[in-house]
Design an enzyme around this catalytic site. Structure first.
Site, PDB file in Angstrom:
ATOM      1  N   GLU A 244       0.833  -1.197   0.000  1.00 47.75           N
ATOM      2  CA  GLU A 244       0.000   0.000   0.000  1.00 47.75           C
ATOM      3  C   GLU A 244       0.869   1.248   0.000  1.00 47.75           C
ATOM      4  O   GLU A 244       1.970   1.266   0.564  1.00 47.75           O
ATOM      5  CB  GLU A 244      -0.924   0.013   1.215  1.00 47.75           C
ATOM      6  CG  GLU A 244      -2.039  -1.017   1.135  1.00 47.75           C
ATOM      7  CD  GLU A 244      -3.036  -0.850   2.263  1.00 47.75           C
ATOM      8  OE1 GLU A 244      -2.610  -0.471   3.372  1.00 47.75           O
ATOM      9  OE2 GLU A 244      -4.236  -1.091   2.038  1.00 47.75           O
ATOM     10  N   GLU A 249      -4.326   1.095  -2.574  1.00 47.97           N
ATOM     11  CA  GLU A 249      -5.085   0.682  -1.394  1.00 47.97           C
ATOM     12  C   GLU A 249      -5.526  -0.758  -1.590  1.00 47.97           C
ATOM     13  O   GLU A 249      -6.103  -1.115  -2.621  1.00 47.97           O
ATOM     14  CB  GLU A 249      -6.309   1.584  -1.200  1.00 47.97           C
ATOM     15  CG  GLU A 249      -7.207   1.179  -0.050  1.00 47.97           C
ATOM     16  CD  GLU A 249      -6.611   1.500   1.311  1.00 47.97           C
ATOM     17  OE1 GLU A 249      -7.044   0.879   2.301  1.00 47.97           O
ATOM     18  OE2 GLU A 249      -5.723   2.371   1.390  1.00 47.97           O
TER      19      GLU A 249
END
Length: 950
Positions: A244, A249
């Site tokens: 990430e 994400e």
């Protein structure tokens, strides 16, 4: 009881959510926003307070009581108070009235508000000093929270600037490392400013979708998710080579509510990525181990997933600073996740491109009082208010002093400027309020003597004054002074501004008791509007109220406090009109600031620069202009105002029209404005304050509804087939006028007469009521000196004509004065037509490069034939300089171009830069007048070009 916040008098500067109004006067938002305004938060339209009052229903107060409440109930009550506080902070301040839910066991002094409410207040006003904005009074079963207007203070060194408007939350999200954060108002302000700056940059104006999606310098790292987006399948439990980041994400939904959680989180992630630099949302990856698990095949198919994403994107609120009008760009990729030959699930990847401007998850949680409702701001209105700033143009900085900057002013305020060299705000305050004594002084003394001679018992009012120092300002009608209709039962008003007391409006009347309620409502209404204008027009940032008191000349025994019972609060006790002591005037600084705000309230007018700059700003009247406008128009029904060039006659004409409307409580169709040329007529027509016609239309038409007439530039009228003056006088004197004879004010300047024909005005010795305006306020000193030379010539040229006119013009010239020291520029050339065109084109090129706009420039000729002869050759020369501009006529207010018109059609108008082409009329006897007219149209820079004979 009269509604204190009468919607016909309230501001409407912004465009909130669409609303509907029910029969009982409550408001709700259209469509699915109806839940945002409930009966628990509503504006009290029949309050006894001369202030904005918002009711928030029953609230439990005190720390112990609130800790014992259910979380949802406590949160809802807190939200109601905070939204009401936010609306009042953004709308000039006011009062929140809450019914105490635990009233049998609550005392404010002992129990306080509750820590959650206090913390929310601190978060809202961004300071630990709650007393700076809030004061509390406990009245029986009610708790009153007094809210001062918000003001964006000038930040201390190193601290971010406070936004110009107050907000509970912004609903503006961004990525921060691997997280999503909601920007607080200060950070949101910086974000929006940066976006606006990027749009202004030519490079940033390129469509962002065509740029690299991930444009970080560490491009090699961000290439990994881009490569993943291109694969056709992936192994189960494969470990990704990246984690990430700002642009990535991971999400894994192991619970049964996978689809629900997906729908809930999707809008926030899309808006955050779009507001940062774009990125990838990858569903089906464990964030710590980076292992690919996938999303179950049974949840949703690819097409349904696209529909859900599209639905989420459509709910977002897009704000554009650019002209693209584009939406959010996104792509979806569903990649099969395989365990050997077995297809186990899918990996969902949503790629979001960076958005050109700003994406809001929802409308900001920011509220205002608008008309009869408490309303939430849309992103566009909210961002406009957040980024409000003084116009940063060179002409303002060089030629005007700032009387009110909005950088530290209340949210509704507009910037106010005075021309350098004219009376500044301190001078005007000294004129209105004097230097101060140790007692209450009465101002203006002549008005007080006049009304006290008419009604001797009014002298008893002075016995009611506190033993303090201050000023008691009399007015025939404070309502008219602040732009609302007067009450026929009221003799006059007096505003008390005194130390150790509240500002108080005394409404003086002499009718019997059957009109008491009418006058009481009027007095409270005027006090309410006066308080609102002190804050929202005058820019006052302290705690302020205006109390309302009545003084009945028929019963001089006492003054009556305006009080009442609020029937809607389900309480037995009287709601007393009471303000905390912090609202009293207790310091010299408070007195000075309040008086300065009142000066702006009384003397402001909308600057003609507003149209040129594209934003609203105000200037202030001169003392002489204010004195003329303060005349009792019921006793000055016929008045001739002789104003020299540049003394503000057209501004005065508009102000007197507003006063007529409010003194006689009449509509626009009952007031007629007459001028000679179409551009000036159209300018007044667009103001929508009266009927506006030219003299030609007036003499040919019938105007049965007209009762009052204002004439402008009357020196250029003609008495042809009809006597316009006799007709105007007859219309204003007709017996069917319900309020008696009407008002006829005539503005004129014999120096600017553009023709030698009879103008239809009465002889000077028949103009019995006359005022003079001799202080030049518009033209720079260099231009003014040219005008003075021409006025001297005109006086000399009249010596062989009418002795009365000659003496009149000579007397005016003796008093003529340029009221400022702005230097300006003047250039005179003698050229042939080709040289003239090159000269004008090069000068325009220079001005446009220096930051002036086409709206700043006018090219004025003598006649229509001259305009036709010059248009083509000017266009040719401007094209040679690659100036892609157009010419417009003076009455084309919406056009984007340089004005090219005749000097006669431009009469009464003005521009910063004027080119006067060959001011040599056919009628030689008005040659000096024509040049004077051309010069007087220029504010700052004047070019006069005489054409040599071919």
């Amino acid at each position: 009881m009269m509604t204190t916040q009468d919607p016909s008098y309230l501001r409407g500067a912004m465009s909130p959510h669409p609303l509907t109004e029910s029969r009982d006067g409550t408001c709700s938002f259209a469509g699915d926003r109806s839940a945002m305004v409930t009966d628990e938060i509503r504006l009290n339209l029949e309050t006894s307070y001369p202030d904005e009052v918002i009711e928030v229903g029953k609230i439990n107060f005190g720390e112990k009581e609130r800790n014992e409440m259910q979380n949802d109930k406590r949160k809802i009550q807190n939200q109601r108070i905070m939204r009401a506080a936010c609306a009042l902070l953004n709308s000039g301040g006011g009062v929140i009235i809450a019914q105490i839910g635990n009233r049998n066991k609550y005392a404010y002094v002992e129990h306080g508000l509750g820590l959650d409410i206090e913390q929310s207040q601190r978060d809202l006003v961004q300071t630990a000093d709650l007393q700076k904005y809030f004061e509390i009074l406990h009245q029986n079963k009610l708790l009153l929270i007094f809210v001062k207007s918000w003001a964006a203070e000038i930040p201390l060194l190193g601290n971010p600037a406070k936004p110009h408007i107050c907000s509970l939350s912004t609903n503006l999200f961004r990525r921060s490392s691997t997280s999503i954060i909601e920007l607080n108002p200060s950070n949101a302000l910086e974000f929006l400013k940066q976006k606006q700056l990027n749009v202004r940059d030519d490079k940033a104006n390129e469509p962002l979708a065509k740029k690299s999606l991930l444009c970080d310098q560490e491009g090699i790292i961000h290439a990994f998710p881009a490569r993943l987006f291109e694969v056709d399948q992936i192994k189960f439990k494969q470990t990704l080579s990246f984690g990430e980041s700002l642009h990535v994400e991971f999400k894994l939904f192991p619970t049964k509510n996978r689809l629900k959680r997906f729908k809930e989180t999707l809008p926030r992630y899309i808006s955050a990525f779009a507001n940062t630099q774009g990125g990838y949302m990858i569903y089906g990856v464990e964030d710590k181990s980076r292992e690919v698990i996938g999303v179950s095949n049974e949840i949703v198919c690819h097409d349904t997933l696209k529909q859900e994403i599209d639905r989420a994107v459509q709910k977002l609120h897009l704000l554009h600073f650019c002209s693209s009008g584009g939406g959010i760009t996104w792509q979806l990729k569903t990649i099969p996740v395989c365990d050997g030959d077995h297809h186990r699930s899918h990996l969902w990847i949503i790629k979001v491109a960076p958005f050109c401007c700003a994406v809001f998850l929802d409308s900001p949680d920011s509220w205002i009082v608008h008309g009869r409702c408490v309303m939430q701001l849309e992103p566009k209105d909210w961002s406009d208010k957040m980024m409000a700033a003084d116009p940063g143009t060179p002409s303002l900085a060089d030629h005007f002093n700032t009387a009110l900057s909005i950088s530290g002013a209340p949210p509704m305020a507009r910037p106010v400027y005075t021309k350098k060299g004219l009376e500044d705000l301190a001078d005007l305050k000294e004129y209105l309020f004097g230097g101060g004594t140790n007692e209450i002084i009465v101002y203006p003394d002549n008005l007080y003597r006049e009304v006290s001679n008419e009604h001797p018992t009014i002298r008893k009012l002075l016995e009611e004054m506190p033993r303090s120092r201050g000023v008691l300002m009399f007015s025939r009608s404070w309502a008219v002074d602040i732009g609302i209709p007067e009450n026929k039962h009221v003799v006059c008003d007096a505003l008390l501004i005194a130390f150790n007391d509240y500002p108080t409006l005394y409404t003086i009347y002499h009718n019997p008791n059957d009109v008491f309620n009418n006058v009481e409502e009027y007095s409270r209404f005027v006090a309410y509007n006066l308080k609102q204008k002190i804050v929202n027009v005058g820019g006052y940032t302290g705690k302020v109220c205006v109390m309302s008191k009545l003084f009945n000349l028929s019963r001089v025994s006492n003054c009556l406090n305006v009080e009442g019972i609020d029937q809607d609060l389900d309480c037995d006790e009287t709601l007393k009109v009471e303000y905390p002591n912090a609202y009293r005037i207790t310091s010299t600084q408070t007195m000075n600031d309040l008086q300065k705000a009142l000066v702006i309230v009384l003397l402001n007018f909308r600057s003609l620069l507003s149209e040129q700059l594209g934003c609203e700003l105000f200037n202030l009247l001169t003392i002489k202009q204010y004195e003329i406008l303060s005349r009792n128009i019921r006793k000055s029904r016929l008045l001739f105002i002789h104003g020299l060039p540049g003394t503000g006659k057209t501004v005065m004409a508009m102000k007197i029209i507003e006063k007529i409307r409010n003194v006689y409580n009449c509509g626009r169709e009952q007031i007629l404005y007459i001028c000679e040329n179409q551009p000036l007529r159209k300018y007044l027509h667009l103001k929508n304050i009266c009927l506006a016609v030219t003299r030609t239309t007036f003499v040919k038409g019938a105007f049965p509804s007209v009762q009052h007439i204002v004439v402008d530039e009357a020196q250029n009228f003609r008495r042809d087939e009809s006597d316009w003056f006799a007709k105007a006088k007859e219309l204003c004197s007709k017996p069917q006028n319900p309020s008696g004879p009407g008002v006829l004010w005539i503005f004129l300047d014999y120096f600017q007469k553009c023709h030698p024909f009879e103008n239809g005005l009465p002889m000077l010795n028949e103009q019995y009521s006359m005022e003079w305006l001799t202080k030049g306020v518009r033209n720079a000193t260099r231009i003014y000196s040219v005008m003075m030379d021409k006025m001297v010539d005109i006086v000399g040229e009249t010596s062989g004509g009418s002795p009365a006119l000659h003496e009149h013009l000579k007397s005016l010239l003796i008093e003529a004065d340029c009221a400022h020291e702005i230097p300006g520029f003047y250039d005179e050339k003698h050229l042939n037509r080709d040289e003239m065109a090159r000269y004008v084109a090069k000068a325009c090129y220079y001005y446009l490069r220096k930051g002036y706009s086409m709206k700043d420039i006018a090219i004025l000729c003598n006649t229509e034939n001259d305009i036709t002869a010059n248009r083509h050759i000017l266009q040719v020369q401007m094209r040679k300089l690659r100036l892609e501009l157009s010419f417009i006529r003076a009455d084309d207010s919406q056009g984007q171009g340089i004005v090219l018109d005749s000097v006669r059609r431009f009469s009464g108008l003005e521009k910063n830069i004027v080119f006067g082409i060959h001011p040599v009329p056919v009628q030689r006897e008005v040659a000096s007048n024509i040049l004077l007219c051309m010069a007087s149209r220029a504010n700052m820079r004047l070019h006069i070009i005489y054409l040599n004979s071919p």
